[in-house]
Design a protein around this motif. Sequence first.
Motif, PDB file in Angstrom:
ATOM      1  N   PHE A  85     -41.912  14.920 -39.868  1.00  0.00           N
ATOM      2  CA  PHE A  85     -42.586  14.011 -39.171  1.00  0.00           C
ATOM      3  C   PHE A  85     -44.068  14.202 -38.818  1.00  0.00           C
ATOM      4  O   PHE A  85     -44.473  15.232 -38.540  1.00  0.00           O
ATOM      5  CB  PHE A  85     -41.555  14.023 -37.694  1.00  0.00           C
ATOM      6  N   THR A  86     -44.923  13.196 -38.861  1.00  0.00           N
ATOM      7  CA  THR A  86     -46.087  13.190 -38.744  1.00  0.00           C
ATOM      8  C   THR A  86     -46.352  11.886 -38.021  1.00  0.00           C
ATOM      9  O   THR A  86     -45.831  10.885 -37.884  1.00  0.00           O
ATOM     10  CB  THR A  86     -46.858  12.994 -39.881  1.00  0.00           C
ATOM     11  N   ALA A  87     -47.514  11.795 -36.924  1.00  0.00           N
ATOM     12  CA  ALA A  87     -47.847  10.965 -36.202  1.00  0.00           C
ATOM     13  C   ALA A  87     -48.326   9.531 -37.090  1.00  0.00           C
ATOM     14  O   ALA A  87     -48.199   8.368 -36.417  1.00  0.00           O
ATOM     15  CB  ALA A  87     -48.872  11.136 -35.266  1.00  0.00           C
ATOM     16  N   GLN A  88     -48.719   9.676 -38.295  1.00  0.00           N
ATOM     17  CA  GLN A  88     -49.221   8.791 -39.366  1.00  0.00           C
ATOM     18  C   GLN A  88     -48.188   8.067 -39.912  1.00  0.00           C
ATOM     19  O   GLN A  88     -47.966   6.808 -39.895  1.00  0.00           O
ATOM     20  CB  GLN A  88     -50.199   9.309 -40.479  1.00  0.00           C
ATOM     21  N   THR A  89     -46.925   8.684 -40.386  1.00  0.00           N
ATOM     22  CA  THR A  89     -46.042   8.081 -40.879  1.00  0.00           C
ATOM     23  C   THR A  89     -44.714   7.755 -39.891  1.00  0.00           C
ATOM     24  O   THR A  89     -44.186   6.724 -40.243  1.00  0.00           O
ATOM     25  CB  THR A  89     -45.329   9.221 -41.806  1.00  0.00           C
ATOM     26  N   ARG A  90     -44.736   8.523 -38.917  1.00  0.00           N
ATOM     27  CA  ARG A  90     -43.498   8.130 -37.807  1.00  0.00           C
ATOM     28  C   ARG A  90     -42.240   8.202 -38.435  1.00  0.00           C
ATOM     29  O   ARG A  90     -41.367   7.471 -37.752  1.00  0.00           O
ATOM     30  CB  ARG A  90     -44.004   6.947 -37.059  1.00  0.00           C
ATOM     31  N   MET A  91     -42.110   8.993 -39.360  1.00  0.00           N
ATOM     32  CA  MET A  91     -40.793   9.318 -40.110  1.00  0.00           C
ATOM     33  C   MET A  91     -40.479  10.577 -40.469  1.00  0.00           C
ATOM     34  O   MET A  91     -41.658  11.348 -40.540  1.00  0.00           O
ATOM     35  CB  MET A  91     -40.949   8.246 -41.354  1.00  0.00           C
ATOM     36  N   SER A  92     -39.441  11.148 -40.718  1.00  0.00           N
ATOM     37  CA  SER A  92     -38.894  12.190 -41.000  1.00  0.00           C
ATOM     38  C   SER A  92     -37.810  11.942 -42.002  1.00  0.00           C
ATOM     39  O   SER A  92     -37.233  11.044 -42.094  1.00  0.00           O
ATOM     40  CB  SER A  92     -38.570  13.326 -40.107  1.00  0.00           C
ATOM     41  N   GLY A  93     -37.521  13.071 -42.979  1.00  0.00           N
ATOM     42  CA  GLY A  93     -36.415  12.846 -43.738  1.00  0.00           C
ATOM     43  C   GLY A  93     -36.175  14.077 -44.932  1.00  0.00           C
ATOM     44  O   GLY A  93     -36.687  15.066 -44.474  1.00  0.00           O
ATOM     45  N   LEU A  94     -35.704  13.520 -45.902  1.00  0.00           N
ATOM     46  CA  LEU A  94     -35.294  14.552 -47.027  1.00  0.00           C
ATOM     47  C   LEU A  94     -35.436  13.952 -48.367  1.00  0.00           C
ATOM     48  O   LEU A  94     -34.956  12.573 -48.356  1.00  0.00           O
ATOM     49  CB  LEU A  94     -33.987  14.945 -46.842  1.00  0.00           C
ATOM     50  N   ASP A  95     -35.756  14.426 -49.460  1.00  0.00           N
ATOM     51  CA  ASP A  95     -36.036  14.058 -50.616  1.00  0.00           C
ATOM     52  C   ASP A  95     -34.951  14.797 -51.253  1.00  0.00           C
ATOM     53  O   ASP A  95     -35.094  16.043 -51.727  1.00  0.00           O
ATOM     54  CB  ASP A  95     -37.211  14.165 -51.433  1.00  0.00           C
ATOM     55  N   LEU A  96     -33.849  14.010 -51.925  1.00  0.00           N
ATOM     56  CA  LEU A  96     -32.870  14.828 -52.725  1.00  0.00           C
ATOM     57  C   LEU A  96     -33.283  15.121 -54.109  1.00  0.00           C
ATOM     58  O   LEU A  96     -33.983  14.428 -54.865  1.00  0.00           O
ATOM     59  CB  LEU A  96     -31.619  14.013 -52.504  1.00  0.00           C
ATOM     60  N   PRO A  97     -32.450  16.150 -54.892  1.00  0.00           N
ATOM     61  CA  PRO A  97     -32.825  16.205 -56.055  1.00  0.00           C
ATOM     62  C   PRO A  97     -32.486  15.049 -57.218  1.00  0.00           C
ATOM     63  O   PRO A  97     -33.441  14.933 -58.074  1.00  0.00           O
ATOM     64  CB  PRO A  97     -31.711  17.270 -56.371  1.00  0.00           C
ATOM     65  N   ASP A  98     -31.595  14.172 -56.622  1.00  0.00           N
ATOM     66  CA  ASP A  98     -31.287  13.092 -57.577  1.00  0.00           C
ATOM     67  C   ASP A  98     -32.327  12.085 -57.667  1.00  0.00           C
ATOM     68  O   ASP A  98     -31.943  10.672 -57.977  1.00  0.00           O
ATOM     69  CB  ASP A  98     -29.887  12.518 -57.244  1.00  0.00           C
ATOM     70  N   GLY A  99     -33.368  12.115 -56.729  1.00  0.00           N
ATOM     71  CA  GLY A  99     -34.460  11.127 -56.551  1.00  0.00           C
ATOM     72  C   GLY A  99     -34.191  10.276 -55.443  1.00  0.00           C
ATOM     73  O   GLY A  99     -35.141   9.434 -55.059  1.00  0.00           O
ATOM     74  N   THR A 100     -33.056  10.348 -54.452  1.00  0.00           N
ATOM     75  CA  THR A 100     -32.926   9.686 -53.496  1.00  0.00           C
ATOM     76  C   THR A 100     -33.684  10.169 -52.171  1.00  0.00           C
ATOM     77  O   THR A 100     -33.880  11.326 -52.024  1.00  0.00           O
ATOM     78  CB  THR A 100     -31.440   9.500 -52.970  1.00  0.00           C
ATOM     79  N   GLN A 101     -34.477   9.154 -51.523  1.00  0.00           N
ATOM     80  CA  GLN A 101     -35.361   9.538 -50.366  1.00  0.00           C
ATOM     81  C   GLN A 101     -34.227   8.993 -48.994  1.00  0.00           C
ATOM     82  O   GLN A 101     -34.217   8.031 -49.205  1.00  0.00           O
ATOM     83  CB  GLN A 101     -36.624   8.922 -50.641  1.00  0.00           C
TER      84      GLN A 101
END
Length: 736
Positions: A413-429
């Motif tokens: 998470f960053t104050a600029q994006t206001r998001m957090s998450g995961l980038d999976l090996p199959d290209g799914t974000q």
Amino acid sequence: MSTTAIPVPDPVEGRAPIPDPAEGSTTRGPQRAFGVAQLVEALPGALIKLNPAALWRNPVMFLVWVGAALTTLIAIAEPFLGGPEASGGTAVPAGFTWGIAVWLWLTVLFANLAESVAEGRGKAQASALRQTRTTTSARRVVGYDASSDAAATAASIVEAPSADLTLGDVVVVTAGELIPGDGDIVWGIATVDESAITGESAPVVRESGGDRSAVTGGTRVLSDRIVVRITSKPGETFVDRMIALVEGASRQRTPNEIALNILLASLSIVFVIVVLAMNPIASYAASPVSIPVLIALLVCLIPTTIGALLSAIGIAGMDRLVQRNVLAMSGRAVEAAGDVTTLLLDKTGTITYGNRRATDFVRMPGVPADDLARAASLSSLADPTPEGTSVVELAAAQGVVATLPDGAVSVPFTAQTRMSGLDLPDGTQVRKGAGSAVLAWLEASDAAPSTSLRAQLVSETDAIAASGGTPLVVATLRQAQGPGEAGSATGTVLGVVHLKDVVKDGLRERFDELRAMGIRTVMITGDNPLTAKAIAAEAGVDDFLAEATPEDKLALIQREQEGGNLVAMTGDGTNDAPALAQADVGVAMNTGTSAAKEAGNMVDLDSDPTKLIDIVRIGKQLLITRGALTTFSLANDIAKYFAIIPAMFMGVFPGLAALNVMQLSSPASAVTSAIIFNALVIIVLIPLALRGVRYRAASASATLSRNLVIYGLGGVIAPFIGIKLIDLVVSLIPGF
């Protein structure tokens, strides 16, 4: 830098009801208001205070001291000059003058004893604090450069006594070492044992770059390594100031005390004139009154009771704060707390427990429940915050346990994006964050949701916000990998995670009490207005300030003060310093920055923002105690006037016999009984002065009416009963 993970108890699962200060529970443990041991310990100090140089600041008791000294001289001279009858006055029993002198000295001694007992409790606490103040060896960093290796190399470190450290020095402290002086952490994170200062055995986490960067000299680092910049001069550390304050060495008289002393001095002068006028009247009637009797009459008529207890009441008020681990920088701050009409409270950590928790997954139309739970859990696996952990726990509770795939890349998470998450090996974000941020992320990849889905999403997020929760939108984005599909992406909004702040148990009742006192409560939060409104309604506060900035807080305080209100608030960060300095009662958290602690006029060693409510109650208790005992003292004087004057002059003016309602046996017995009661009532009231009058939440008019009945009427009745009982004993002495 390596750090050791410290398990932190869940404040929601382990929450406990907020203690009520009226029950007497304190962090340091309740103390007896008055006991034989305290009396014995305080007696030497009370005798020392008989020195007139120590009494002159208390005009009422100084006048009693002068009367006692003059009566003693007369008692010494009587065998050589003869008693009052030698000058045509009324004969008095043998030993009468000496008896009056002794009880006048006891009156002064009892007054000193009240103050000495109050000071003794502070000195005991100061002694315990003084044991924590030790001279240790400090490792000072020479030429510290924050832009270089923050850990400081061994070549740049020199050993120096902690007493030689000056403002601005930088030191390195590692596990097992004592922090050599007050300061702010400029690099690192560590757990610190602050039990010597706060009395709490659980270690606390201190780290650089935030509002929990301040450390106190004499506390011990338990893990890791920190670099500390010293913010105090030798002899001016936080512990030094605590010692001086709890000992009473720097306790200055407050404006209310000074004003009351002036009033008491004025009343005393009036009674001096009245008493001096009595002897010419009695002499005209061929029955002059002796000087010892006039002195006794004067001492009984001036407000000696409140004059004797005034200082003890002030010291005891500060002591009650210390017992709750709150350090008031002045008595003025304690008094101001009693007059507060507006209370500003931060939402997070004060009204709510501070850690939002996931309570529900809200699916978008057509999205399977497991898909939303799995995506939300995946996006939170690398999120170490309590919110992220609660999302994983909620998904597991619904039977969905996600694991981190090999090769997955976490997105913090960053104050600029206001998001957090995961980038999976199959290209799914997979992303989780503020609704506007997630929608903007999808739009940037030409994968914006349909208008109807967007409307449905906005409706769900607004409903969560309106209920006091925080909505986090969960979405996925998959870049197409097939031939001819390069550059296209598929975005899916799966649903919303409902995060909720949990309002602390018992707060609504506490706010109802404050409202009954005439105190307006205002919640301050950075949340949006919808969320703020819902939480304010659930907690029961009167008003709220949403999306608050430091400038907004300062402006709100200034507006309240311009409207004639006294304002109290809490804070722990450097950005809170202007508002803390502006507030009439600014309570800084001990875990906060040095700037916050310097700006406030109180420091809470436990760093519990809800304690501000207790501080207001203690301040009101101080003011009510002073007012109640002042009422009792003045009512006493009225009763003693009717007890003494008729008995003294009814032989000269027979008409006064009708006012001798107590039927005192003789003028000598009346005077002696009144002076004995005048001294003993001080001892009787010392426990009340130290403990304080029990405070009940009520309007000012209701409190005034109650105290007038109890302490006004009681102050009139008590002397009639007490003096009559003493007269029955005194009359048994031959000659009386």
